[in-house]
Scaffold this active site. Sequence first.
Site, PDB file in Angstrom:
ATOM      1  N   HIS A  12       0.871  -1.201   0.000  1.00  0.00           N
ATOM      2  CA  HIS A  12       0.000   0.000   0.000  1.00  0.00           C
ATOM      3  C   HIS A  12       0.896   1.235   0.000  1.00  0.00           C
ATOM      4  CE1 HIS A  12      -3.878   2.088   1.469  1.00  0.00           C
ATOM      5  NE2 HIS A  12      -3.013   3.039   1.134  1.00  0.00           N
ATOM      6  N   HIS A  14       1.554   5.372  -1.685  1.00  0.00           N
ATOM      7  CA  HIS A  14       1.199   6.549  -2.493  1.00  0.00           C
ATOM      8  C   HIS A  14       2.479   7.142  -3.067  1.00  0.00           C
ATOM      9  CE1 HIS A  14      -2.982   6.691  -0.984  1.00  0.00           C
ATOM     10  NE2 HIS A  14      -2.439   6.149   0.094  1.00  0.00           N
ATOM     11  N   LYS A  98      -9.250  -0.138  -5.979  1.00  0.00           N
ATOM     12  CA  LYS A  98      -9.337   0.504  -4.665  1.00  0.00           C
ATOM     13  C   LYS A  98     -10.698   1.143  -4.463  1.00  0.00           C
ATOM     14  CE  LYS A  98      -7.760   2.167  -0.738  1.00  0.00           C
ATOM     15  NZ  LYS A  98      -6.706   3.138  -0.503  1.00  0.00           N
ATOM     16  N   HIS A 135     -10.619   1.054   1.574  1.00  0.00           N
ATOM     17  CA  HIS A 135     -10.459   2.055   2.634  1.00  0.00           C
ATOM     18  C   HIS A 135     -11.739   1.963   3.460  1.00  0.00           C
ATOM     19  CE1 HIS A 135      -8.854   5.937   4.322  1.00  0.00           C
ATOM     20  NE2 HIS A 135     -10.045   5.829   4.872  1.00  0.00           N
ATOM     21  N   HIS A 173      -4.834  -0.767   5.736  1.00  0.00           N
ATOM     22  CA  HIS A 173      -4.398  -0.042   6.932  1.00  0.00           C
ATOM     23  C   HIS A 173      -5.366  -0.197   8.108  1.00  0.00           C
ATOM     24  CE1 HIS A 173      -7.038   2.749   4.889  1.00  0.00           C
ATOM     25  NE2 HIS A 173      -6.119   3.242   4.112  1.00  0.00           N
ATOM     26  N   ASP A 246       1.293   2.599   3.511  1.00  0.00           N
ATOM     27  CA  ASP A 246       0.429   3.770   3.312  1.00  0.00           C
ATOM     28  C   ASP A 246       1.261   5.051   3.380  1.00  0.00           C
ATOM     29  OD1 ASP A 246      -1.882   5.188   2.751  1.00  0.00           O
ATOM     30  OD2 ASP A 246      -2.567   5.222   4.828  1.00  0.00           O
TER      31      ASP A 246
HETATM   32  C1  NCD Z   1      -3.638   9.115   1.921  1.00  0.00           C
HETATM   33  C2  NCD Z   1      -3.090  10.158   0.958  1.00  0.00           C
HETATM   34  O1  NCD Z   1      -2.545  11.164   1.408  1.00  0.00           O
HETATM   35  O2  NCD Z   1      -3.157   9.936  -0.259  1.00  0.00           O
HETATM   36  N1  NCD Z   1      -3.698   9.684   3.238  1.00  0.00           N
HETATM   37  C3  NCD Z   1      -3.751   8.984   4.389  1.00  0.00           C
HETATM   38  O3  NCD Z   1      -3.933   9.619   5.436  1.00  0.00           O
HETATM   39  N2  NCD Z   1      -3.591   7.693   4.421  1.00  0.00           N
HETATM   40  C4  NCD Z   1      -4.940   8.637   1.452  1.00  0.00           C
HETATM   41  C5  NCD Z   1      -5.363   7.339   2.082  1.00  0.00           C
HETATM   42  O4  NCD Z   1      -4.840   6.282   1.781  1.00  0.00           O
HETATM   43  O5  NCD Z   1      -6.270   7.371   2.921  1.00  0.00           O
HETATM   44 ZN    ZN Z   2      -3.423   5.027   1.469  1.00  0.00          ZN
END
Ligand code: NCD
Ligand code: ZN
Length: 343
Positions: A12, A14, A98, A135, A173, A246
Amino acid sequence: MKITITRPDDWHLHLRDDDAMAAVVAHSAERFARAIVMPNLKPPVTTTEMAIAYRQRILSSLPADTRFEPLMTLYMTDLLDSEEIISAKQSGIVKGVKLYPAGATTNSDAGVTDIQKLYPVLETMQRETLPLLIHAEVTDSDVDVFDRERVFIDRHLVALSRSFPELPMVFEHVTTKEAVDFVRESQGRTAATITVQHLMYNRNAMLAGAIRPHFFCLPILKRNSHQQALIEAATSGDPRFFLGTDSAPHPQHTKECASGCAGCYTADSAIELYAEIFEQAGSLDKLEGFSSFFGADFYGLPRNKSSITLEKQPWVVPQSYPFGKDQVIPLAAGKQLQWRLVD
Ligand code: NCD
Ligand code: ZN
């Protein structure tokens, strides 16, 4: 002291896009062989064609001689159809879809408003064995932010896993004991990712004595008893729980302000932090399964052949990193860590 484990994967992550991505992708590539890349760009990655293009941009932004495999995901909207699922599966590069409830978190405006309406699409995903990544938080304004995961389980997850027993689902998460119990008791093909921040911290770290915005992520940090349940699950050797950072970088000024955004940046030191948590729990021998085996097995992908070595040699995490035109503050900024990644 040194430990060598099979090279881990991040289930996971970003990565953002453009300059921001170029600034952070190397941190992940140094540690992980592969990562499930989240699709919440602006606009979101909703088609296979967009995922192919995004994957190409990730590969082009990697430093020369780095090997890193981005595993792509599609962003589920109310408009997603079965045809798109079939082409996603056929592409071979899309590994999951997702589900963000609309408005749940950063860049989720285009998310799903009614899961029931997507049941035909979920049927197709089940038939094609394309995992659903969830999520799991309700967004209703009358539900307390600390209860949103627990309420999502009762309102949606129980029905989802009953209706789609063969659909691989990742409860992303997880942050509560209720989530851990749900995964353990589930009859279906349900697994969960666990982040660094939810293992290392509880809400006191974010709120006691001062408000610390770099600890703010969604789902939000919970109380200590939940943290303990997560540590227990992660270090238990149960293959339904595996690593997903995450890691979610944001420019410093968008977190340190009156309306700061959610997301912790951990890609710079993720496996080192997990190693510290597992060691503290007396379960360093369980780190490799959690980090390098269980996720690959769940996704039906081969385990990595290469390895990484961590050495017990304290180092201090930098206060910030360049991030496009801005800076990003890592979760562990200024903290002394026990384990160092050896080249
Ligand atoms: C994530 C993001 O910033 O893209 N933020 C987070 O708090 N985890 C989005 C997400 O996965 O919820
Ligand atoms: Zn995330």
